[in-house]
Design a protein around this motif. Structure first.
Motif, PDB file in Angstrom:
ATOM      1  N   GLU A 108       2.451  -7.441  -5.044  1.00  0.00           N
ATOM      2  CA  GLU A 108       1.119  -6.848  -5.162  1.00  0.00           C
ATOM      3  C   GLU A 108       0.736  -6.066  -3.900  1.00  0.00           C
ATOM      4  O   GLU A 108       0.333  -4.911  -3.965  1.00  0.00           O
ATOM      5  CB  GLU A 108       0.092  -7.951  -5.427  1.00  0.00           C
ATOM      6  CG  GLU A 108      -1.339  -7.445  -5.454  1.00  0.00           C
ATOM      7  CD  GLU A 108      -2.351  -8.585  -5.500  1.00  0.00           C
ATOM      8  OE1 GLU A 108      -3.496  -8.345  -5.067  1.00  0.00           O
ATOM      9  OE2 GLU A 108      -1.999  -9.699  -5.939  1.00  0.00           O
ATOM     10  N   ARG A 109       0.882  -6.682  -2.767  1.00  0.00           N
ATOM     11  CA  ARG A 109       0.437  -6.054  -1.520  1.00  0.00           C
ATOM     12  C   ARG A 109       1.321  -4.881  -1.107  1.00  0.00           C
ATOM     13  O   ARG A 109       0.829  -3.876  -0.597  1.00  0.00           O
ATOM     14  CB  ARG A 109       0.343  -7.097  -0.422  1.00  0.00           C
ATOM     15  CG  ARG A 109      -0.815  -8.044  -0.740  1.00  0.00           C
ATOM     16  CD  ARG A 109      -1.002  -9.059   0.297  1.00  0.00           C
ATOM     17  NE  ARG A 109      -2.156  -9.874   0.005  1.00  0.00           N
ATOM     18  CZ  ARG A 109      -3.282  -9.833   0.706  1.00  0.00           C
ATOM     19  NH1 ARG A 109      -3.424  -9.001   1.708  1.00  0.00           N
ATOM     20  NH2 ARG A 109      -4.274 -10.637   0.404  1.00  0.00           N
ATOM     21  N   LEU A 110       2.623  -4.988  -1.330  1.00  0.00           N
ATOM     22  CA  LEU A 110       3.516  -3.892  -0.949  1.00  0.00           C
ATOM     23  C   LEU A 110       3.422  -2.723  -1.925  1.00  0.00           C
ATOM     24  O   LEU A 110       3.563  -1.563  -1.518  1.00  0.00           O
ATOM     25  CB  LEU A 110       4.954  -4.393  -0.816  1.00  0.00           C
ATOM     26  CG  LEU A 110       5.163  -5.409   0.316  1.00  0.00           C
ATOM     27  CD1 LEU A 110       6.597  -5.919   0.328  1.00  0.00           C
ATOM     28  CD2 LEU A 110       4.780  -4.813   1.672  1.00  0.00           C
ATOM     29  N   GLN A 111       3.135  -2.994  -3.201  1.00  0.00           N
ATOM     30  CA  GLN A 111       2.914  -1.900  -4.146  1.00  0.00           C
ATOM     31  C   GLN A 111       1.701  -1.074  -3.726  1.00  0.00           C
ATOM     32  O   GLN A 111       1.728   0.157  -3.776  1.00  0.00           O
ATOM     33  CB  GLN A 111       2.709  -2.434  -5.565  1.00  0.00           C
ATOM     34  CG  GLN A 111       3.996  -2.839  -6.248  1.00  0.00           C
ATOM     35  CD  GLN A 111       3.762  -3.387  -7.638  1.00  0.00           C
ATOM     36  OE1 GLN A 111       2.876  -2.921  -8.352  1.00  0.00           O
ATOM     37  NE2 GLN A 111       4.553  -4.384  -8.010  1.00  0.00           N
ATOM     38  N   LYS A 112       0.653  -1.746  -3.270  1.00  0.00           N
ATOM     39  CA  LYS A 112      -0.539  -1.033  -2.790  1.00  0.00           C
ATOM     40  C   LYS A 112      -0.197  -0.152  -1.596  1.00  0.00           C
ATOM     41  O   LYS A 112      -0.738   0.949  -1.457  1.00  0.00           O
ATOM     42  CB  LYS A 112      -1.652  -2.015  -2.432  1.00  0.00           C
ATOM     43  CG  LYS A 112      -2.290  -2.665  -3.633  1.00  0.00           C
ATOM     44  CD  LYS A 112      -3.363  -3.647  -3.214  1.00  0.00           C
ATOM     45  CE  LYS A 112      -3.960  -4.331  -4.436  1.00  0.00           C
ATOM     46  NZ  LYS A 112      -4.947  -5.353  -4.067  1.00  0.00           N
ATOM     47  N   ARG A 113       0.680  -0.624  -0.721  1.00  0.00           N
ATOM     48  CA  ARG A 113       1.076   0.154   0.457  1.00  0.00           C
ATOM     49  C   ARG A 113       1.703   1.489   0.077  1.00  0.00           C
ATOM     50  O   ARG A 113       1.553   2.478   0.782  1.00  0.00           O
ATOM     51  CB  ARG A 113       2.068  -0.619   1.328  1.00  0.00           C
ATOM     52  CG  ARG A 113       1.490  -1.782   2.036  1.00  0.00           C
ATOM     53  CD  ARG A 113       0.565  -1.315   3.143  1.00  0.00           C
ATOM     54  NE  ARG A 113       0.296  -2.433   4.037  1.00  0.00           N
ATOM     55  CZ  ARG A 113      -0.860  -2.625   4.619  1.00  0.00           C
ATOM     56  NH1 ARG A 113      -1.862  -1.798   4.433  1.00  0.00           N
ATOM     57  NH2 ARG A 113      -1.027  -3.655   5.419  1.00  0.00           N
ATOM     58  N   LEU A 114       2.427   1.505  -1.029  1.00  0.00           N
ATOM     59  CA  LEU A 114       3.119   2.737  -1.442  1.00  0.00           C
ATOM     60  C   LEU A 114       2.149   3.861  -1.770  1.00  0.00           C
ATOM     61  O   LEU A 114       2.528   5.034  -1.715  1.00  0.00           O
ATOM     62  CB  LEU A 114       4.025   2.459  -2.650  1.00  0.00           C
ATOM     63  CG  LEU A 114       5.154   1.463  -2.408  1.00  0.00           C
ATOM     64  CD1 LEU A 114       5.939   1.239  -3.702  1.00  0.00           C
ATOM     65  CD2 LEU A 114       6.079   1.931  -1.287  1.00  0.00           C
ATOM     66  N   PHE A 115       0.903   3.521  -2.099  1.00  0.00           N
ATOM     67  CA  PHE A 115      -0.082   4.526  -2.483  1.00  0.00           C
ATOM     68  C   PHE A 115      -1.068   4.867  -1.369  1.00  0.00           C
ATOM     69  O   PHE A 115      -1.899   5.751  -1.524  1.00  0.00           O
ATOM     70  CB  PHE A 115      -0.833   4.069  -3.736  1.00  0.00           C
ATOM     71  CG  PHE A 115       0.073   3.942  -4.920  1.00  0.00           C
ATOM     72  CD1 PHE A 115       0.522   5.072  -5.595  1.00  0.00           C
ATOM     73  CD2 PHE A 115       0.515   2.695  -5.337  1.00  0.00           C
ATOM     74  CE1 PHE A 115       1.384   4.965  -6.677  1.00  0.00           C
ATOM     75  CE2 PHE A 115       1.374   2.575  -6.417  1.00  0.00           C
ATOM     76  CZ  PHE A 115       1.812   3.716  -7.094  1.00  0.00           C
ATOM     77  N   GLU A 116      -0.988   4.183  -0.249  1.00  0.00           N
ATOM     78  CA  GLU A 116      -1.871   4.476   0.871  1.00  0.00           C
ATOM     79  C   GLU A 116      -1.437   5.758   1.559  1.00  0.00           C
ATOM     80  O   GLU A 116      -0.250   6.078   1.612  1.00  0.00           O
ATOM     81  CB  GLU A 116      -1.863   3.323   1.879  1.00  0.00           C
ATOM     82  CG  GLU A 116      -2.508   2.073   1.345  1.00  0.00           C
ATOM     83  CD  GLU A 116      -2.455   0.914   2.320  1.00  0.00           C
ATOM     84  OE1 GLU A 116      -1.826   1.047   3.399  1.00  0.00           O
ATOM     85  OE2 GLU A 116      -3.030  -0.133   2.001  1.00  0.00           O
ATOM     86  N   ALA A 153       6.689  -0.078   4.509  1.00  0.00           N
ATOM     87  CA  ALA A 153       7.190  -0.073   3.133  1.00  0.00           C
ATOM     88  C   ALA A 153       7.620   1.310   2.663  1.00  0.00           C
ATOM     89  O   ALA A 153       8.619   1.444   1.961  1.00  0.00           O
ATOM     90  CB  ALA A 153       6.132  -0.649   2.191  1.00  0.00           C
ATOM     91  N   LYS A 154       6.897   2.345   3.061  1.00  0.00           N
ATOM     92  CA  LYS A 154       7.234   3.703   2.600  1.00  0.00           C
ATOM     93  C   LYS A 154       8.562   4.201   3.158  1.00  0.00           C
ATOM     94  O   LYS A 154       9.125   5.148   2.626  1.00  0.00           O
ATOM     95  CB  LYS A 154       6.120   4.682   2.966  1.00  0.00           C
ATOM     96  CG  LYS A 154       4.880   4.511   2.129  1.00  0.00           C
ATOM     97  CD  LYS A 154       3.873   5.582   2.501  1.00  0.00           C
ATOM     98  CE  LYS A 154       2.680   5.554   1.594  1.00  0.00           C
ATOM     99  NZ  LYS A 154       1.769   6.652   1.902  1.00  0.00           N
ATOM    100  N   ASP A 155       9.057   3.585   4.226  1.00  0.00           N
ATOM    101  CA  ASP A 155      10.362   3.962   4.773  1.00  0.00           C
ATOM    102  C   ASP A 155      11.520   3.300   4.037  1.00  0.00           C
ATOM    103  O   ASP A 155      12.677   3.564   4.340  1.00  0.00           O
ATOM    104  CB  ASP A 155      10.466   3.591   6.266  1.00  0.00           C
ATOM    105  CG  ASP A 155       9.865   4.663   7.159  1.00  0.00           C
ATOM    106  OD1 ASP A 155       9.560   5.765   6.662  1.00  0.00           O
ATOM    107  OD2 ASP A 155       9.701   4.380   8.358  1.00  0.00           O
ATOM    108  N   GLY A 156      11.205   2.434   3.085  1.00  0.00           N
ATOM    109  CA  GLY A 156      12.250   1.722   2.359  1.00  0.00           C
ATOM    110  C   GLY A 156      13.084   2.654   1.501  1.00  0.00           C
ATOM    111  O   GLY A 156      12.613   3.692   1.024  1.00  0.00           O
ATOM    112  N   ASP A 157      14.335   2.268   1.293  1.00  0.00           N
ATOM    113  CA  ASP A 157      15.210   3.057   0.431  1.00  0.00           C
ATOM    114  C   ASP A 157      14.844   2.804  -1.036  1.00  0.00           C
ATOM    115  O   ASP A 157      13.942   2.021  -1.355  1.00  0.00           O
ATOM    116  CB  ASP A 157      16.680   2.761   0.714  1.00  0.00           C
ATOM    117  CG  ASP A 157      17.069   1.313   0.458  1.00  0.00           C
ATOM    118  OD1 ASP A 157      16.283   0.547  -0.154  1.00  0.00           O
ATOM    119  OD2 ASP A 157      18.171   0.930   0.871  1.00  0.00           O
TER     120      ASP A 157
END
Length: 181
Positions: free
Chosen positions: A135-143, A87-91
């Motif tokens: 919900e789950r992908l938003q959490k990934r952005l902060f890991e 997810a963090k590699d997303g544009d």
């Protein structure tokens, strides 16, 4: 992306259109709140094309450790294939879509060896599935992870599990009887 009326579905790509340069195989992309599952093969037989247009599709979203992926299965056409993404590699468009409340969709784009799109399947994730993705992908952005950690973890995961075995880690699994385009 939603149905414009009962018989018309908006798709990102159209049959007959040229797909941007890509290699044979299967991979994931994202555009307009839609996860694009792209499958390119040199030759699609008439039987395969018929199945692409009429067979049921099962899509599962899995999370295992720091790995997010979709598992795609097309009845009598494509065995379980994993489509991992970091997810963090997303544009910017992808990150903004994760933060929105819009419904997500997916589109399966079948590309021939000459780059022509030979079939497109499109469906919208329902409200609960879209909410789970948000919900789950938003959490990934902060890991605190990095792309290299994702790659190493994904290699370990695929050395231990076949794609169909990853289904035990599904957040949701949905079967779609897709319409002809």
């Amino acid at each position: 992306m939603s149905n414009m009326n009962k018989n018309t579905t908006h798709t990102i790509f159209q049959v007959g259109q040229k797909y941007p340069s890509c290699e044979n195989g299967i991979w994931i992309d994202f555009k307009d709140d839609t996860f694009l599952f792209v499958i390119k093969d040199e030759i699609w037989t008439a039987e395969e094309l018929n199945r692409l247009k009429t067979s049921d599709v099962t899509v599962s979203f899995i999370q295992k450790g720091i790995i997010d992926a979709f598992i795609l299965e097309i009845f009598d056409c494509l065995e379980a294939s994993d489509l991992p993404f970091y997810a963090k590699d997303g544009d910017t468009e992808f990150i903004e879509a994760i933060k929105s409340k819009n419904l997500f969709a997916f589109e399966i784009v079948f590309v021939s060896g000459n780059g022509e799109i030979v079939a497109v399947r499109h469906e919208v994730f329902d409200k609960e599935e879209s909410a789970a993705l948000h919900e789950r992908l938003q959490k990934r952005l902060f890991e605190e992870t990095e792309g290299s950690m994702f790659e190493a973890t994904y290699e370990k995961l695929t050395s231990r599990f076949e794609p169909f075995e990853l289904l035990e880690f599904a957040v949701f699994t949905k079967n779609y009887s897709l319409r002809k385009n």
